[in-house]
Design an enzyme around this catalytic site. Structure first.
Site, PDB file in Angstrom:
ATOM      1  N   GLY A  47       0.861  -1.176   0.000  1.00  0.00           N
ATOM      2  CA  GLY A  47       0.000   0.000   0.000  1.00  0.00           C
ATOM      3  C   GLY A  47       0.893   1.219   0.000  1.00  0.00           C
ATOM      4  O   GLY A  47       1.832   1.282  -0.783  1.00  0.00           O
ATOM      5  N   GLU A  48       0.649   2.126   0.893  1.00  0.00           N
ATOM      6  CA  GLU A  48       1.487   3.319   1.011  1.00  0.00           C
ATOM      7  C   GLU A  48       1.967   3.398   2.453  1.00  0.00           C
ATOM      8  O   GLU A  48       1.171   3.626   3.373  1.00  0.00           O
ATOM      9  CB  GLU A  48       0.654   4.545   0.603  1.00  0.00           C
ATOM     10  CG  GLU A  48       1.462   5.813   0.467  1.00  0.00           C
ATOM     11  CD  GLU A  48       2.650   5.691  -0.488  1.00  0.00           C
ATOM     12  OE1 GLU A  48       2.513   5.103  -1.572  1.00  0.00           O
ATOM     13  OE2 GLU A  48       3.739   6.174  -0.125  1.00  0.00           O
ATOM     14  N   SER A  49       3.277   3.190   2.643  1.00  0.00           N
ATOM     15  CA  SER A  49       3.793   3.054   4.006  1.00  0.00           C
ATOM     16  C   SER A  49       3.583   4.317   4.848  1.00  0.00           C
ATOM     17  O   SER A  49       3.334   4.223   6.054  1.00  0.00           O
ATOM     18  CB  SER A  49       5.272   2.673   3.976  1.00  0.00           C
ATOM     19  OG  SER A  49       6.010   3.599   3.213  1.00  0.00           O
ATOM     20  N   CYS A  79       6.140  -5.355   0.517  1.00  0.00           N
ATOM     21  CA  CYS A  79       6.255  -4.026  -0.092  1.00  0.00           C
ATOM     22  C   CYS A  79       6.152  -2.912   0.963  1.00  0.00           C
ATOM     23  O   CYS A  79       7.073  -2.753   1.751  1.00  0.00           O
ATOM     24  CB  CYS A  79       5.209  -3.914  -1.190  1.00  0.00           C
ATOM     25  SG  CYS A  79       5.703  -2.796  -2.493  1.00  0.00           S
ATOM     26  N   ARG A 106      12.935   3.161  -0.613  1.00  0.00           N
ATOM     27  CA  ARG A 106      11.556   3.241  -1.132  1.00  0.00           C
ATOM     28  C   ARG A 106      11.556   3.614  -2.614  1.00  0.00           C
ATOM     29  O   ARG A 106      12.441   4.305  -3.078  1.00  0.00           O
ATOM     30  CB  ARG A 106      10.762   4.305  -0.372  1.00  0.00           C
ATOM     31  CG  ARG A 106      10.493   3.952   1.061  1.00  0.00           C
ATOM     32  CD  ARG A 106       9.685   5.060   1.720  1.00  0.00           C
ATOM     33  NE  ARG A 106       8.375   5.207   1.115  1.00  0.00           N
ATOM     34  CZ  ARG A 106       7.664   6.338   1.141  1.00  0.00           C
ATOM     35  NH1 ARG A 106       8.158   7.411   1.711  1.00  0.00           N
ATOM     36  NH2 ARG A 106       6.483   6.382   0.579  1.00  0.00           N
ATOM     37  N   ILE A 133       5.500  -3.484  -7.501  1.00  0.00           N
ATOM     38  CA  ILE A 133       4.635  -2.326  -7.733  1.00  0.00           C
ATOM     39  C   ILE A 133       5.197  -1.156  -6.923  1.00  0.00           C
ATOM     40  O   ILE A 133       5.096  -1.141  -5.695  1.00  0.00           O
ATOM     41  CB  ILE A 133       3.175  -2.630  -7.299  1.00  0.00           C
ATOM     42  CG1 ILE A 133       2.658  -3.906  -7.989  1.00  0.00           C
ATOM     43  CG2 ILE A 133       2.277  -1.438  -7.616  1.00  0.00           C
ATOM     44  CD1 ILE A 133       1.347  -4.440  -7.437  1.00  0.00           C
ATOM     45  N   ARG A 134       5.837  -0.233  -7.587  1.00  0.00           N
ATOM     46  CA  ARG A 134       6.523   0.886  -6.911  1.00  0.00           C
ATOM     47  C   ARG A 134       7.247   0.372  -5.667  1.00  0.00           C
ATOM     48  O   ARG A 134       7.095   0.864  -4.553  1.00  0.00           O
ATOM     49  CB  ARG A 134       5.530   2.000  -6.553  1.00  0.00           C
ATOM     50  CG  ARG A 134       4.958   2.696  -7.794  1.00  0.00           C
ATOM     51  CD  ARG A 134       4.055   3.863  -7.452  1.00  0.00           C
ATOM     52  NE  ARG A 134       3.003   3.477  -6.538  1.00  0.00           N
ATOM     53  CZ  ARG A 134       2.938   3.841  -5.269  1.00  0.00           C
ATOM     54  NH1 ARG A 134       3.860   4.602  -4.735  1.00  0.00           N
ATOM     55  NH2 ARG A 134       1.938   3.441  -4.521  1.00  0.00           N
ATOM     56  N   HIS A 169       4.832  -8.463  -4.401  1.00  0.00           N
ATOM     57  CA  HIS A 169       3.467  -8.788  -3.954  1.00  0.00           C
ATOM     58  C   HIS A 169       3.141 -10.246  -4.299  1.00  0.00           C
ATOM     59  O   HIS A 169       2.709 -10.525  -5.419  1.00  0.00           O
ATOM     60  CB  HIS A 169       2.460  -7.889  -4.677  1.00  0.00           C
ATOM     61  CG  HIS A 169       2.440  -6.493  -4.180  1.00  0.00           C
ATOM     62  ND1 HIS A 169       1.465  -6.000  -3.344  1.00  0.00           N
ATOM     63  CD2 HIS A 169       3.287  -5.467  -4.401  1.00  0.00           C
ATOM     64  CE1 HIS A 169       1.712  -4.726  -3.078  1.00  0.00           C
ATOM     65  NE2 HIS A 169       2.810  -4.377  -3.700  1.00  0.00           N
ATOM     66  N   GLU A 171       0.698 -11.896  -3.224  1.00  0.00           N
ATOM     67  CA  GLU A 171      -0.746 -12.138  -3.106  1.00  0.00           C
ATOM     68  C   GLU A 171      -1.496 -11.933  -4.420  1.00  0.00           C
ATOM     69  O   GLU A 171      -2.650 -12.315  -4.534  1.00  0.00           O
ATOM     70  CB  GLU A 171      -1.347 -11.240  -2.000  1.00  0.00           C
ATOM     71  CG  GLU A 171      -1.559  -9.776  -2.349  1.00  0.00           C
ATOM     72  CD  GLU A 171      -0.288  -8.926  -2.338  1.00  0.00           C
ATOM     73  OE1 GLU A 171       0.809  -9.477  -2.151  1.00  0.00           O
ATOM     74  OE2 GLU A 171      -0.403  -7.708  -2.540  1.00  0.00           O
TER      75      GLU A 171
HETATM   76  N1  GLN Z   1       5.828   2.892  -2.728  1.00  0.00           N
HETATM   77  C1  GLN Z   1       5.089   2.412  -1.588  1.00  0.00           C
HETATM   78  C2  GLN Z   1       5.651   2.989  -0.286  1.00  0.00           C
HETATM   79  O1  GLN Z   1       6.636   3.629  -0.295  1.00  0.00           O
HETATM   80  C3  GLN Z   1       5.103   0.906  -1.527  1.00  0.00           C
HETATM   81  C4  GLN Z   1       4.385   0.348  -2.727  1.00  0.00           C
HETATM   82  C5  GLN Z   1       3.643  -0.929  -2.474  1.00  0.00           C
HETATM   83  O2  GLN Z   1       3.376  -1.328  -1.343  1.00  0.00           O
HETATM   84  N2  GLN Z   1       3.215  -1.543  -3.547  1.00  0.00           N
HETATM   85  O3  GLN Z   1       5.070   2.792   0.738  1.00  0.00           O
END
Ligand code: GLN
Length: 192
Positions: A47-49, A79, A106, A133-134, A169, A171
């Site tokens: 997600g987004e940390s 992630c 990151r 994913i990013r 990921h 999942e």
């Molecule tokens: N770029 C996100 C972060 O810095 C991590 C991306 C992800 O969980 N797919 O939190």
């Protein structure tokens, strides 16, 4: 087997589906009251940390989860989840749980390569499909951290005692092998 999945933000539903398909019971962690029952393992999803870290603190989940991780609860962190566990985030002052002795970078793959897919060998598991994913990668590991997988010379999977940290990921792939390995950690089959 009862697995708590942090469900304040991000890709938690896919982890639940996968764990249920493997026969584990799952529950979502959204507030302190969700932590009152037994828990054999914890999933920190992607997600987004920064958002997850903020919500963890605002919802009063940070301290109780930190205590559980510190006292040996098996954790699967993917992630953004890996970023939450990391002792150090490259180029940043702050950190979140800080229980995993690694430095993570990151958004490490730049804009063009923000998302990609590959299949690589993961120690103790075999070939694993990996969706990035990013994603972050692990820049350095502290003592006692086992490197489980590398892609293009970069560390993308680590194990430290009860903590399994992945850049990718597992999942979303339809391949259950990483989750099966994690459930093995929860039952003690793959150590704790
Ligand atoms: N770029 C996100 C972060 O810095 C991590 C991306 C992800 O969980 N797919 O939190």
């Amino acid at each position: 087997m009862r697995i708590g999945v942090l469900a304040v933000q991000g890709a938690f539903a896919e982890h639940e589906q996968m764990l249920r398909a493997l026969g584990a019971e799952c529950f979502e962690i959204r507030q302190q009251a969700d932590l009152s029952g037994p828990m054999d393992g914890l999933v920190l999803p992607g997600g987004e940390s920064t958002v997850m870290g903020k919500l963890l603190r605002e919802l009063g989940l940070f301290q109780p989860l930190w205590e559980k991780i510190e006292s040996g609860l098996p954790v699967l962190a993917t992630c953004a989840g890996l970023i939450l566990l990391a002792e150090k985030i490259s180029g940043e002052e702050g950190r979140h749980f800080g229980t995993l002795p690694v430095t993570v970078k990151r958004n490490a793959y730049g804009r063009q390569l923000g998302s990609f897919y590959t299949v690589a060998e993961m120690k103790q598991i075999g070939k694993v499909p990996m969706h990035f994913i990013r994603a972050p990668y692990v820049e350095t590991v502290g003592s006692g951290v086992e490197v489980l997988a590398e892609v293009d010379g970069r560390i993308v999977a680590v194990r430290y005692q009860n903590q399994l940290g992945l850049s990718f990921h597992p999942e979303v792939s339809g391949d259950t092998s990483v989750h099966r390995y994690f459930l093995g950690m929860c039952t003690g089959v793959f150590g704790q």
